[in-house]
Design a protein around this motif. Structure first.
Motif, PDB file in Angstrom:
ATOM      1  N   UNK A 117       0.832  -1.025  -0.140  1.00 17.94           N
ATOM      2  CA  UNK A 117       0.037   0.107  -0.166  1.00 17.94           C
ATOM      3  C   UNK A 117       0.861   1.273  -0.051  1.00 17.94           C
ATOM      4  N   UNK A 118       0.410   1.982  -0.847  1.00 15.50           N
ATOM      5  CA  UNK A 118       0.964   3.612  -0.703  1.00 15.50           C
ATOM      6  C   UNK A 118       0.354   4.638  -0.479  1.00 15.50           C
ATOM      7  N   UNK A 119       0.554   5.247   0.613  1.00 18.09           N
ATOM      8  CA  UNK A 119      -0.076   6.503   1.344  1.00 18.09           C
ATOM      9  C   UNK A 119       0.769   7.665   1.119  1.00 18.09           C
ATOM     10  N   UNK A 120       0.228   8.629   0.559  1.00 20.28           N
ATOM     11  CA  UNK A 120       0.912  10.066   0.319  1.00 20.28           C
ATOM     12  C   UNK A 120      -0.073  10.893   1.217  1.00 20.28           C
ATOM     13  N   UNK A 177       3.738   1.640   2.918  1.00 21.74           N
ATOM     14  CA  UNK A 177       4.746   2.783   2.678  1.00 21.74           C
ATOM     15  C   UNK A 177       3.973   3.819   2.807  1.00 21.74           C
ATOM     16  N   UNK A 178       4.310   4.937   3.844  1.00 22.50           N
ATOM     17  CA  UNK A 178       3.801   6.060   3.971  1.00 22.50           C
ATOM     18  C   UNK A 178       4.730   7.142   3.684  1.00 22.50           C
ATOM     19  N   UNK A 179       4.450   7.908   2.534  1.00 25.65           N
ATOM     20  CA  UNK A 179       5.054   9.170   2.042  1.00 25.65           C
ATOM     21  C   UNK A 179       4.521  10.310   2.885  1.00 25.65           C
ATOM     22  N   UNK A 180       5.406  10.900   3.649  1.00 26.85           N
ATOM     23  CA  UNK A 180       4.835  12.272   4.448  1.00 26.85           C
ATOM     24  C   UNK A 180       5.806  13.250   4.529  1.00 26.85           C
ATOM     25  N   UNK A 194       9.779   8.489   4.373  1.00 28.39           N
ATOM     26  CA  UNK A 194       8.980   7.160   3.888  1.00 28.39           C
ATOM     27  C   UNK A 194       9.234   6.386   4.964  1.00 28.39           C
ATOM     28  N   UNK A 195       7.970   5.963   5.837  1.00 34.56           N
ATOM     29  CA  UNK A 195       7.910   4.967   6.860  1.00 34.56           C
ATOM     30  C   UNK A 195       7.196   3.602   6.268  1.00 34.56           C
ATOM     31  N   UNK A 196       7.966   2.586   6.421  1.00 35.17           N
ATOM     32  CA  UNK A 196       7.445   1.277   6.076  1.00 35.17           C
ATOM     33  C   UNK A 196       7.300   0.576   7.329  1.00 35.17           C
ATOM     34  N   UNK A 197       5.829  -0.135   7.175  1.00 35.96           N
ATOM     35  CA  UNK A 197       5.312  -0.920   8.038  1.00 35.96           C
ATOM     36  C   UNK A 197       5.012  -2.547   7.658  1.00 35.96           C
TER      37      UNK A 197
END
Length: 272
Positions: A117-120, A177-180, A194-197
């Motif tokens: 999953x890719x969250x911006x 993956x959270x791009x924040x 980028x935060x990966x969980x």
């Protein structure tokens, strides 16, 4: 004999200028600012005030979600969804971090068959996401192995990192993956992280998902910071590692630099 240069409030010597100019070329930190009496020169004070204003503006600049979704579409991403946190406005978002971690509504997030999953997320610098988010998302997509299926991206506003956990569960995806946008500083106001969980479900971690279960890649803001391709390469390596290991966080290490060095050595041997 020429008069001393006092344009910034105190006498400067050419050797001093050469020394500090050389060091300034290696860092964005404020060094060798000089002094006027027991205070900073006026020019340096004004530069500091301008940098502080830029950082504040970056925090409060609203994210143009429609424009970001359109840019994602132009770069090959389809079915882009948009959500917001429970924070009603920017002021509440800054005062109540807990509200930024919970979604107001996940109805627009579809259940999919995907691996990542890719969250911006706008985070503390919507400007950073607007400037770098699309290019970084495209670089990550291109860096992932061909057999890894990427879910349609989700744009999140008034968002903290943990909001992505809810999105991953709604999508039915195990790797997130959270791009924040990172907290702006006095040197950089447009840096992305980028935060990966992996396995972003509280049931998988007993007491719940914490920062110890995440991996972070920070300071992404070319040309001064980490570039898109390098950040994407590290992220892709962590995705592969997390899926093999079965978890992310403190047990997962970035081995991409070692892999590149090993590949360079092999190429060198082949050329001999």
């Amino acid at each position: 004999m020429s008069a001393p240069d006092r344009s910034d409030g105190h006498e400067r010597r050419p050797a001093d200028d050469d020394f500090w100019d050389a060091l300034r070329s290696t860092t964005q930190s404020r060094i060798g600012l000089g002094r006027t009496g027991d205070a900073l020169p006026t020019r340096r004070v004004l530069e500091f005030a301008a940098a502080h204003a830029t950082a504040r503006d970056a925090v409060h600049q609203p994210l143009d979600t429609a424009a970001l979704a359109e840019q994602l579409g132009e770069n090959g991403f389809r079915d882009v969804a948009a959500i917001t946190s429970r924070a009603a406005d920017r002021g509440e978002y800054l005062r109540r971090p807990d509200l930024g971690r919970a979604p107001a509504d996940l109805g627009s997030v579809p259940r999919v068959e995907a691996d990542v999953a890719l969250v911006l997320a706008d985070g503390l610098s919507p400007r950073a996401l607007a400037d770098h988010g699309v290019a970084l998302a495209a670089a990550i997509r291109d860096a992932l192995p061909p057999d890894v299926v990427l879910a349609p991206p989700v744009i999140a506003t008034q968002a903290r990192v943990a909001l992505g956990d809810h999105v991953a569960r709604a999508l039915g995806v195990r790797t997130l993956l959270v791009l924040i946008g990172e907290r702006p500083g006095l040197s950089v106001a447009d840096s992305l992280g980028i935060y990966l969980t992996h396995r972003a479900d509280p049931e998988d971690f007993g007491a719940g998902v914490t920062d110890a279960h995440r991996n972070c890649i920070s300071n992404i803001h070319p040309p001064e910071g980490l570039g898109y391709a390098d950040a994407a390469r590290i992220a892709a390596g962590l995705v592969v590692g997390a899926r093999r290991l079965g978890r992310s966080g403190v047990d997962l290490k970035d081995t991409s630099r070692g892999a590149i060095a090993q590949a360079d050595d092999l190429r060198g041997l082949a050329a001999e």
